[in-house]
Scaffold this active site. Structure first.
Site, mmCIF file in Angstrom:
data_model
loop_
_atom_site.group_PDB
_atom_site.id
_atom_site.type_symbol
_atom_site.label_atom_id
_atom_site.label_comp_id
_atom_site.label_asym_id
_atom_site.label_seq_id
_atom_site.Cartn_x
_atom_site.Cartn_y
_atom_site.Cartn_z
ATOM 1 N N GLU A 114 -16.006 -20.817 26.202
ATOM 2 C CA GLU A 114 -15.192 -21.703 27.072
ATOM 3 C C GLU A 114 -14.624 -20.930 28.263
ATOM 4 O O GLU A 114 -13.503 -21.182 28.713
ATOM 5 C CB GLU A 114 -14.146 -22.458 26.256
ATOM 6 C CG GLU A 114 -14.846 -23.266 25.156
ATOM 7 C CD GLU A 114 -14.070 -24.446 24.640
ATOM 8 O OE1 GLU A 114 -13.239 -24.984 25.380
ATOM 9 O OE2 GLU A 114 -14.331 -24.837 23.486
ATOM 10 N N ARG A 139 0.843 -1.202 0.000
ATOM 11 C CA ARG A 139 0.000 0.000 0.000
ATOM 12 C C ARG A 139 0.881 1.256 0.000
ATOM 13 O O ARG A 139 1.666 1.478 0.933
ATOM 14 C CB ARG A 139 -0.880 -0.023 1.251
ATOM 15 C CG ARG A 139 -1.644 1.250 1.515
ATOM 16 C CD ARG A 139 -2.803 1.401 0.563
ATOM 17 N NE ARG A 139 -3.636 2.547 0.931
ATOM 18 C CZ ARG A 139 -4.464 3.139 0.104
ATOM 19 N NH1 ARG A 139 -4.558 2.718 -1.152
ATOM 20 N NH2 ARG A 139 -5.193 4.145 0.509
HETATM 21 N N1 CAA Z 1 -10.348 -29.219 37.506
HETATM 22 C C1 CAA Z 1 -10.834 -30.092 38.417
HETATM 23 N N2 CAA Z 1 -11.756 -29.729 39.348
HETATM 24 C C2 CAA Z 1 -12.180 -28.454 39.337
HETATM 25 C C3 CAA Z 1 -11.714 -27.498 38.404
HETATM 26 C C4 CAA Z 1 -10.752 -27.943 37.463
HETATM 27 N N3 CAA Z 1 -10.264 -27.105 36.532
HETATM 28 N N4 CAA Z 1 -12.330 -26.324 38.636
HETATM 29 C C5 CAA Z 1 -13.158 -26.512 39.690
HETATM 30 N N5 CAA Z 1 -13.060 -27.803 40.089
HETATM 31 C C6 CAA Z 1 -13.768 -28.429 41.217
HETATM 32 C C7 CAA Z 1 -13.443 -27.704 42.548
HETATM 33 O O1 CAA Z 1 -12.258 -28.218 43.108
HETATM 34 C C8 CAA Z 1 -14.664 -28.016 43.374
HETATM 35 O O2 CAA Z 1 -14.511 -29.331 43.884
HETATM 36 P P1 CAA Z 1 -15.225 -29.820 45.256
HETATM 37 O O3 CAA Z 1 -16.681 -29.923 44.954
HETATM 38 O O4 CAA Z 1 -14.604 -31.171 45.515
HETATM 39 O O5 CAA Z 1 -14.897 -28.810 46.298
HETATM 40 C C9 CAA Z 1 -15.789 -28.014 42.356
HETATM 41 O O6 CAA Z 1 -15.177 -28.266 41.071
HETATM 42 C C10 CAA Z 1 -16.535 -26.714 42.311
HETATM 43 O O7 CAA Z 1 -15.594 -25.687 42.004
HETATM 44 P P2 CAA Z 1 -15.822 -24.169 42.360
HETATM 45 O O8 CAA Z 1 -16.235 -24.069 43.806
HETATM 46 O O9 CAA Z 1 -14.619 -23.408 41.938
HETATM 47 O O10 CAA Z 1 -17.104 -23.830 41.466
HETATM 48 P P3 CAA Z 1 -17.784 -22.455 41.112
HETATM 49 O O11 CAA Z 1 -19.244 -22.676 41.076
HETATM 50 O O12 CAA Z 1 -17.255 -21.369 41.995
HETATM 51 O O13 CAA Z 1 -17.354 -22.207 39.592
HETATM 52 C C11 CAA Z 1 -15.973 -21.480 37.758
HETATM 53 C C12 CAA Z 1 -16.059 -22.131 39.148
HETATM 54 C C13 CAA Z 1 -14.483 -21.464 37.449
HETATM 55 C C14 CAA Z 1 -16.531 -20.074 37.751
HETATM 56 C C15 CAA Z 1 -16.719 -22.378 36.714
HETATM 57 O O14 CAA Z 1 -18.119 -22.345 36.934
HETATM 58 C C16 CAA Z 1 -16.427 -21.969 35.304
HETATM 59 O O15 CAA Z 1 -15.395 -22.349 34.734
HETATM 60 N N6 CAA Z 1 -17.331 -21.196 34.643
HETATM 61 C C17 CAA Z 1 -17.231 -20.897 33.231
HETATM 62 C C18 CAA Z 1 -17.964 -21.948 32.448
HETATM 63 C C19 CAA Z 1 -17.482 -22.062 31.026
HETATM 64 O O16 CAA Z 1 -16.298 -22.022 30.734
HETATM 65 N N7 CAA Z 1 -18.433 -22.286 30.129
HETATM 66 C C20 CAA Z 1 -18.137 -22.506 28.772
HETATM 67 C C21 CAA Z 1 -19.071 -23.566 28.265
HETATM 68 S S1 CAA Z 1 -18.531 -24.457 26.846
HETATM 69 C C22 CAA Z 1 -18.748 -23.391 25.548
HETATM 70 O O17 CAA Z 1 -18.276 -22.284 25.562
HETATM 71 C C23 CAA Z 1 -19.542 -23.843 24.392
HETATM 72 C C24 CAA Z 1 -18.768 -24.437 23.284
HETATM 73 O O18 CAA Z 1 -19.257 -25.383 22.665
HETATM 74 C C25 CAA Z 1 -17.468 -23.866 22.816
#
Ligand code: CAA
Length: 380
Positions: free
Chosen positions: A363, A268
């Site tokens: 995600e 350009r």
């Molecule tokens: N690995 C293993 N275990 C995990 C974990 C991980 N990465 N993250 C959390 N956990 C476990 C915790 O240790 C906890 O275990 P216990 O019950 O034994 O205590 C349990 O899971 C609950 O965890 P939190 O208390 O942290 O849960 P929360 O309700 O506070 O939520 C959050 C945590 C990180 C906010 C989660 O809800 C989250 O990731 N939210 C975003 C959701 C998301 O990414 N959605 C996308 C959907 S897919 C999509 O986009 C569509 C597509 O097709 C592309």
């Protein structure tokens, strides 16, 4: 940076880059504008082994590692971010949990068709009231003899329109919130299972994003994936890998912005010289490249950690956060470099800009990635 990659990984990267440039690129813009799913390309990707890169050959996979798989998603997304997410959602969100949490019978039944690309997978976690708060899932699964009965609706399922196999999260004990969710494998043909609204979106229009409606869907007890009430953990572990797929998709978009901007700025002419002679353009290009390289290191590190079976939730969140923000920033700068032409459909940068935005949202939004990182830092 490629000195970190093995010869096998570099060969795969080159092979995918060639396939993406020669086969995917020519029809990417037209497919995207026309909301056309690239069925033939996905079939060919399957024939090349790209639908199951990181899974063992005994199930029909290519037997390579996750670094190779994420490199492939970047190279594909360099030319078509829609194709990138179609393959990433299929592999990371469906093949991965079946491989990790499935019974031997489930693996034998589903993986060969999924890993070869004969069947497409989709993951259904999100609902109208359960987005970032994924634990707020209202879809229910109730055991009735030897069958589960599913009721409810899911939103924003990538590949929802074309998929044959769905991983679906439902509540099996509403009193327990995240500890009362369970994952299931559902076949498309199951009576009561319907595809609802297919979203009209800002970008990645070649990949479908659909609503799933479940009305008294009966599936055998054996379709439960993982343990009863372990669905939230299945989802979170699955999303750790999925986030690296999206980070790699974002890297591909950023690379496209950089390469196209370098080429255009040399071609350009304004004020009798290429605009690449202007320091303003040079600084934008330099910043784009530095940020892309920084994001790439984060993605590679988390990918290597996944291959080594380390806990990498924080690193995956950091890689997605950084790479998606870099993609958005590179796309904004690319349009600025292209000026008025960048705002038109005559050049690809307007598509990169539209495609980049979703990487900061699906995600797990950038805010959720920050939350995951901060919680881990504070817990250490
Ligand atoms: N690995 C293993 N275990 C995990 C974990 C991980 N990465 N993250 C959390 N956990 C476990 C915790 O240790 C906890 O275990 P216990 O019950 O034994 O205590 C349990 O899971 C609950 O965890 P939190 O208390 O942290 O849960 P929360 O309700 O506070 O939520 C959050 C945590 C990180 C906010 C989660 O809800 C989250 O990731 N939210 C975003 C959701 C998301 O990414 N959605 C996308 C959907 S897919 C999509 O986009 C569509 C597509 O097709 C592309």
């Amino acid at each position: 940076m490629d000195f970190l990659l093995t010869e096998e990984q570099l060969m795969l990267k080159d092979m995918v880059a060639k396939f993406a440039k020669e086969r995917i690129a020519p029809e990417a813009s037209e497919n995207e504008r026309n909301h056309r799913f690239p069925a033939e390309i996905i079939k060919e990707a399957g024939e090349l082994g790209l639908m199951g890169i990181a899974y063992p050959s005994e199930y029909g996979g290519s037997g390579m590692d996750f670094v190779s798989y994420f490199l492939a998603i970047e190279e594909i997304s360099r030319y078509c971010a829609s194709t990138g997410v179609i393959i990433s959602a299929h592999s990371s969100l469906v093949c991965d949990p079946i491989f990790r949490f499935g019974t031997e019978e489930q693996k034998q039944r589903y993986l060969p068709d999924l890993l070869s690309g004969n069947k497409i997978g989709s993951f259904s976690l999100t609902e109208a009231g359960a987005g970032s708060d994924a634990g707020a899932t209202k879809t229910t699964a109730v055991l009735d003899g030897d069958e589960w009965i599913l009721n409810g609706s899911k939103l924003f399922a990538t590949n929802g329109k074309e998929a044959d196999v769905f991983i679906l999260i439902a509540s099996t004990d509403s009193s327990k919130k995240t500890r009362g969710l369970t994952a299931f494998i559902v076949d498309k043909e199951t009576p009561g299972y319907k595809i609802g609204k297919v979203e009209k979106k800002l970008g990645i229009k070649s990949s479908s994003t659909a609503e799933i409606i479940l009305e008294n869907v009966r599936i055998p007890k054996t379709q439960m994936l993982g343990d009863l009430n372990s669905g939230f953990k299945v989802s979170m572990v699955t999303l750790d890998g999925g986030r690296l797929g999206i980070a790699s998709q974002a890297l591909g978009i950023a690379k496209a912005c950089i390469e196209d901007s370098i080429k255009y700025s040399k071609e350009r002419f304004q004020f009798d010289q290429p605009i690449s002679n202007n320091q303003a353009i040079q600084w934008m290009l330099a910043d784009m490249w530095v940020e892309y390289e920084a994001a790439r290191l984060l993605v590679y590190r988390a990918s290597i950690m996944k291959d080594r079976k380390m806990v990498y939730s924080k690193e995956a969140a950091a890689a997605k956060l950084k790479a998606s923000e870099v993609a958005m920033d590179c796309a904004r700068k690319a349009i600025q470099i292209f000026g008025g032409y960048g705002y038109t459909e005559d050049f690809n940068v307007e598509r990169y800009y539209r495609d980049a935005k979703i990487t900061e949202i699906y995600e797990g939004t950038s805010e959720i990635q920050r939350l995951v990182i901060a919680r881990t830092l504070l817990a250490d």
